[in-house]
Design an enzyme around this catalytic site. Structure first.
Site, mmCIF file in Angstrom:
data_model
loop_
_atom_site.group_PDB
_atom_site.id
_atom_site.type_symbol
_atom_site.label_atom_id
_atom_site.label_comp_id
_atom_site.label_asym_id
_atom_site.label_seq_id
_atom_site.Cartn_x
_atom_site.Cartn_y
_atom_site.Cartn_z
ATOM 1 N N PRO A 156 39.297 44.445 45.292
ATOM 2 C CA PRO A 156 40.765 44.275 44.854
ATOM 3 C C PRO A 156 41.227 43.162 44.414
ATOM 4 O O PRO A 156 42.089 42.554 45.106
ATOM 5 C CB PRO A 156 41.556 45.035 45.979
ATOM 6 C CG PRO A 156 40.849 44.692 47.338
ATOM 7 C CD PRO A 156 39.353 44.821 46.780
ATOM 8 N N CYS A 157 40.385 42.374 43.519
ATOM 9 C CA CYS A 157 40.896 40.986 43.084
ATOM 10 C C CYS A 157 42.298 41.009 42.474
ATOM 11 O O CYS A 157 42.920 40.142 42.256
ATOM 12 C CB CYS A 157 39.672 40.418 42.137
ATOM 13 S SG CYS A 157 39.451 41.651 40.669
ATOM 14 N N HIS A 158 42.751 42.132 42.084
ATOM 15 C CA HIS A 158 44.189 42.546 41.295
ATOM 16 C C HIS A 158 45.105 42.233 42.436
ATOM 17 O O HIS A 158 46.162 41.968 41.999
ATOM 18 C CB HIS A 158 44.405 43.822 40.804
ATOM 19 C CG HIS A 158 44.022 45.102 41.720
ATOM 20 N ND1 HIS A 158 42.860 45.529 42.189
ATOM 21 C CD2 HIS A 158 44.922 45.824 42.496
ATOM 22 C CE1 HIS A 158 43.044 46.579 42.865
ATOM 23 N NE2 HIS A 158 44.392 46.438 43.244
#
Length: 187
Positions: A156-158
């Site tokens: 989850p780089c978001h």
């Protein structure tokens, strides 16, 4: 490597999985496709080709409706699609997909592992992520590694935003980052 495309909201995702004989199949890439973009034009392919010494013929496209649970690699792609659908519906917070992180450097891998520790529905800054891997001055390098994440959504780089609370960047585009954050924290 087996390649397929699935829908995620109004967007298309490219999934690539592989298995070496006697090994567990692993997802090697999940990439957003632009409107009208063919799978063979994905930015994910060139690093994979270079790293694994592959040619175009080493990639086999299978329509997602033709994937078979009988093939371990195709079963992994089907599991990935199901988990993405459940995540999009707000029913899944943690993915359970075998990932091949070997394309990344040791530093990138440490960032990607740290990203997986950010709780669902929460965000942290790039500076905080750098502190989380014991590299407090490396926030720019952390941001760069974040942008090289080959597993959007699953890693989850978001969930990483700018220190001032702004969205920062997102390789897939800010519209997709907004969508993912909205899924995790509906208003």
């Amino acid at each position: 490597m087996i390649v397929t495309i699935t829908q995620f909201a109004q967007y298309r995702l490219l999934l690539i999985a592989s298995a070496v004989a006697s090994e567990t199949p692993k997802l090697v890439s999940l990439d957003w496709l632009a409107d009208g973009q063919e799978w063979s034009e994905s930015k994910s392919l060139n690093p994979l080709k270079k790293y694994h010494r592959l040619v175009n013929e080493d990639f086999q496209f299978i329509d997602k409706n033709s994937l078979s649970k009988e093939s371990p690699v195709e079963a992994l792609l089907l599991t990935t699609i199901t988990q993405l659908e459940r995540y999009h519906a707000g029913e899944l917070q943690q993915f359970d997909i075998s990932l091949d992180l070997s394309l990344g450097t040791p530093f990138q891998q440490s960032v990607w592992k740290a990203l997986q520790q950010i709780p669902y529905g929460e965000t942290i800054s790039y500076a905080q992520l750098a502190q989380n891997i014991d590299k407090p001055t490396a926030y720019r390098a952390v941001a760069n590694a974040n942008g090289k994440n080959p597993f959007s959504i699953i890693i989850p780089c978001h969930r990483v935003v700018a220190s001032d609370g702004g969205l920062g960047g997102y390789t897939g585009g800010l519209d997709k980052k907004r969508l993912l954050l909205k899924i995790e924290k509906p208003v």
